[in-house]
Write an enzyme that holds these catalytic residues in place. Sequence first.
Site, PDB file in Angstrom:
ATOM      1  N   HIS A  79      -5.511  14.191 -10.400  1.00 27.91           N
ATOM      2  CA  HIS A  79      -5.594  12.773 -10.772  1.00 27.91           C
ATOM      3  C   HIS A  79      -4.601  12.421 -11.879  1.00 27.91           C
ATOM      4  O   HIS A  79      -4.140  11.283 -11.956  1.00 27.91           O
ATOM      5  CB  HIS A  79      -7.020  12.444 -11.213  1.00 27.91           C
ATOM      6  CG  HIS A  79      -8.029  12.542 -10.108  1.00 27.91           C
ATOM      7  ND1 HIS A  79      -8.080  11.631  -9.078  1.00 27.91           N
ATOM      8  CD2 HIS A  79      -9.003  13.451  -9.862  1.00 27.91           C
ATOM      9  CE1 HIS A  79      -9.049  11.968  -8.251  1.00 27.91           C
ATOM     10  NE2 HIS A  79      -9.625  13.076  -8.707  1.00 27.91           N
TER      11      HIS A  79
ATOM     12  N   ASP B 273      -2.176   9.312 -11.549  1.00 26.78           N
ATOM     13  CA  ASP B 273      -2.085   8.174 -12.465  1.00 26.78           C
ATOM     14  C   ASP B 273      -0.655   7.982 -12.965  1.00 26.78           C
ATOM     15  O   ASP B 273      -0.171   6.850 -13.074  1.00 26.78           O
ATOM     16  CB  ASP B 273      -3.026   8.396 -13.650  1.00 26.78           C
ATOM     17  CG  ASP B 273      -4.487   8.310 -13.237  1.00 26.78           C
ATOM     18  OD1 ASP B 273      -4.756   7.796 -12.129  1.00 26.78           O
ATOM     19  OD2 ASP B 273      -5.355   8.763 -13.998  1.00 26.78           O
TER      20      ASP B 273
ATOM     21  N   ASP C 160       0.863  -1.183   0.000  1.00 30.48           N
ATOM     22  CA  ASP C 160       0.000   0.000   0.000  1.00 30.48           C
ATOM     23  C   ASP C 160       0.899   1.234   0.000  1.00 30.48           C
ATOM     24  O   ASP C 160       1.823   1.341   0.808  1.00 30.48           O
ATOM     25  CB  ASP C 160      -0.915   0.023   1.227  1.00 30.48           C
ATOM     26  CG  ASP C 160      -1.894   1.177   1.167  1.00 30.48           C
ATOM     27  OD1 ASP C 160      -2.941   1.033   0.533  1.00 30.48           O
ATOM     28  OD2 ASP C 160      -1.586   2.224   1.768  1.00 30.48           O
TER      29      ASP C 160
ATOM     30  N   ASN D  17      -2.707  12.592  -4.834  1.00 29.51           N
ATOM     31  CA  ASN D  17      -3.817  12.642  -5.791  1.00 29.51           C
ATOM     32  C   ASN D  17      -4.665  13.893  -5.604  1.00 29.51           C
ATOM     33  O   ASN D  17      -5.071  14.540  -6.567  1.00 29.51           O
ATOM     34  CB  ASN D  17      -4.671  11.385  -5.629  1.00 29.51           C
ATOM     35  CG  ASN D  17      -5.261  10.925  -6.937  1.00 29.51           C
ATOM     36  OD1 ASN D  17      -4.737  11.231  -7.999  1.00 29.51           O
ATOM     37  ND2 ASN D  17      -6.341  10.198  -6.875  1.00 29.51           N
TER      38      ASN D  17
ATOM     39  N   ASP E  50      -4.354   2.396  -4.749  1.00 25.60           N
ATOM     40  CA  ASP E  50      -2.902   2.378  -4.553  1.00 25.60           C
ATOM     41  C   ASP E  50      -2.447   1.069  -3.937  1.00 25.60           C
ATOM     42  O   ASP E  50      -1.401   1.033  -3.271  1.00 25.60           O
ATOM     43  CB  ASP E  50      -2.480   3.566  -3.674  1.00 25.60           C
ATOM     44  CG  ASP E  50      -3.161   3.535  -2.306  1.00 25.60           C
ATOM     45  OD1 ASP E  50      -4.191   2.849  -2.172  1.00 25.60           O
ATOM     46  OD2 ASP E  50      -2.647   4.181  -1.373  1.00 25.60           O
TER      47      ASP E  50
END
Length: 852
Positions: free
Chosen positions: A478, A482, A465, A473, A508
């Site tokens: 975003h 990404d 994680d 983010n 994630d």
Amino acid sequence: MRRLTLLAQRYKQAYVIQGALLQLSELASTISDMREFYPAIHKMVSELLHAENFYVVFYNNATEQYSPQYFSDEKDQQLIAQVPSSAFSTGLTGYVARSGKALMCDSEQFEQLVLNGHIQAQGSPCAHWLGIPLCRGEQVIGVMAIQSYNAEHLYTEADLALFSNIGGHTITALDRVKSRELLEDTVRQRTQQLQSINQSLQKEIKERTSAEQLQVALYRISELTASSSDMSSFYRSVHQVLSGLMHADNCYIALLNSDKTKLTFPFYIDQYSPPARERPLSRGFTEYVIRCADVKLINADTAAKLVASGEICRGISDLASAVRYSTSWLGAPLMLDKQVIGVIALQSYEKSYCYSEAELNILRFVSQHIAVAIHRKQTTEQQKRHQEELERKVFESTRELRQTNLFLRLQVEERKKAEQKLFYEANHDALTGLANRQMFLQQLKQQFALSKRQSQLKIALLFIDLDRFKLINDTLGHHIGDAFLVEVSKRLQTTVREHDMVARLGGDEFVVLLTSLADEVDAEEVAERIIEMIRQPFLLQGQQVHSGASVGIAHFSHEHSKAEALLRDADAAMYQAKSMGRNRFVIFNETMREQMLQALSTEQVMMQALEQQQFTAVYEPVLCGQARNLMGYELHAQWQHPQLGTQYNFCQHAAQVGILPQIEQLLLQQACRQLMLSDTSAGLLTVRLSVQHLQQNDLYEALKKRLAEVTEIHRLCLAFSESDLLQSGNNTVQHNLQQLKQLGVRLALHNFAAGMAPLSLLLQQQFDFVKLDAAFCRQLVRSEQKRQLLQMLQSLALSYKFRLLADGVDNADLLNLLLAEGCCFMQGKYVAELLSAQELSTTPSIVLQHLA
């Protein structure tokens, strides 16, 4: 010679049988429709035998029912539709089905069977009858028969052998044809389903794209208030925004002067007319919109009717200088405090183009924000002129103050640039090509089964994680998030061997499956490499990003009953790593399994509490701040535990257990009972519900049944959170909300502005109340940007007929600020202090008139 003749006859018969079977196999390979298969079988049998009269009947051993599949008879063809299927059981067909043996029967044998009571005479008498059982394995599933009404055409033992061979392979061919028919039908149905799903997705994509474009346009208009240097550039920028939403080659803005007797045109673009000049009010299109105070779409036919009725006078011309009439005209009033201050209009001279209702709705929505922006811009420019005058006087007085003021202005400009950069980074988005969850679970199950058989093989699962991903983010957008995930996936692949597997489960969360390990320590070395690799800074489109990784390791052991258990253990170890400070790895052990069992016991306690109805309602007052009156209450759930006492913060655990909808149903039941027992002094009662009540049919039907029992349903309000509605995002939820609205119950949007503050939810015009998030309201005192968003929402509330309700009002400063901004409905600690227990019980006046 006799043996040779007999042998030749057998070879001939075998040749005929082989040819029939090859022909039958070819039929099974080429025919996919059962309606064509039986006639083809009949035709093939007729070529080999005297089979003008042929039929096939299926038999069900369980129900002892007969069902004719194909029937061709020169005498009884018209009677078969009137004969019940049970009639076959008493005839030769039933006799063959019960005996399971082939039968070749002439008229004498037929009469003997009738006399012995084995069968009953059915249909027209035949000269000769030949029938064989159709078997699947050892079970008879039907009968195939041919018969002759001509005594010259009698069947032989060779015919019986040939017919039996054909019948033995007919079932196999029949199954093949049915399978192909079923497969083609399944393919057609699936194709239709996919086409329907694709059309729905295309429609949803179009609607979301339009909503996103509209939202971007509104943010851009709000930003222009601060970024435009003067009113002219502001109007030009607004025109560019409108051009991105609709056809706006011809556009103008008309404003009323202070005494509302003249029109000025600060912005005017027209392909056939020069810029309009100031003029007195007349009877043009612009004045018509001002009188109606509503957006209007005027095409050629509409214009002719308005001229005929005297509403407009087009001979004077709408702009006093236009020579050519427009074929389609769209105008919307610019309103401020319910007063028209001007009009924004678009027009087209092309006969092939006319504005639509969709563009009318867009202009209605945008015009409200343009009016607010114009007012703010004018106020800002006026303040700027006063400031420049003051600066001039200060400059004349002292050079030091002038230099200080210049420095402050530079700081303001730098701050504006920094805010613009953050805004840009927060509104960009776009993913990795690793194995997905399905492929990973499949590989995990295969390795799990292999390790069960070969105990010497060692495998380990790493659950990863990423730390601070949500911050990355939300802060950078975003698109950067990404790109960050793509770079993380590349780094993870460099830390493992070729035959190891890296997968992304979602968000994630990543997993690594290590196979053929020499020692369990190897998994720890891989985890250390991953942590070190993720710790290194990321350079993403010029942005340096720092992150970390929390890794959970689970080694395969024979105690794992299935592959999912290994993934569950690795996940639990990862959460343990996050709780210990992150950026580290933890190996799963028995202690963690005990903690998971303890969580399971908590689930059992909550289930028991639901059965014993330990959950009750707490009433939080809602205030109308202007009149300082009680509007109503919002119901919250409390848990009266026998040993632990009163508990409040348990909804998240209840949602994980899956009993939150049942708890909400108890609150709704208490609210409905309160409405039926009390008078109007109780005001409006609000109950928060999860979106599951709109998604699951059983919960939704129970909700409607409960609401049908309430007489004063207008005093009940159901609240749904912003995040739940965004995550659901399907047509079923919207349809069910509309049905609830039609029942008369009030609807509220809960926790709005807690995340993205999507305006698309407000445009649906389904909510009576929009409850602002408590954290958002507490930031209003110190955040100018939040106050601007509140002002925009207040404008939307006036346009779309909903009420803003502020949560988290904990002090008088926030209450006064909300009242100054026009938001009068609120709740919080300070509200509860203003309304004492005695006042709540004796207040006779309720602000229900504001809700109408």
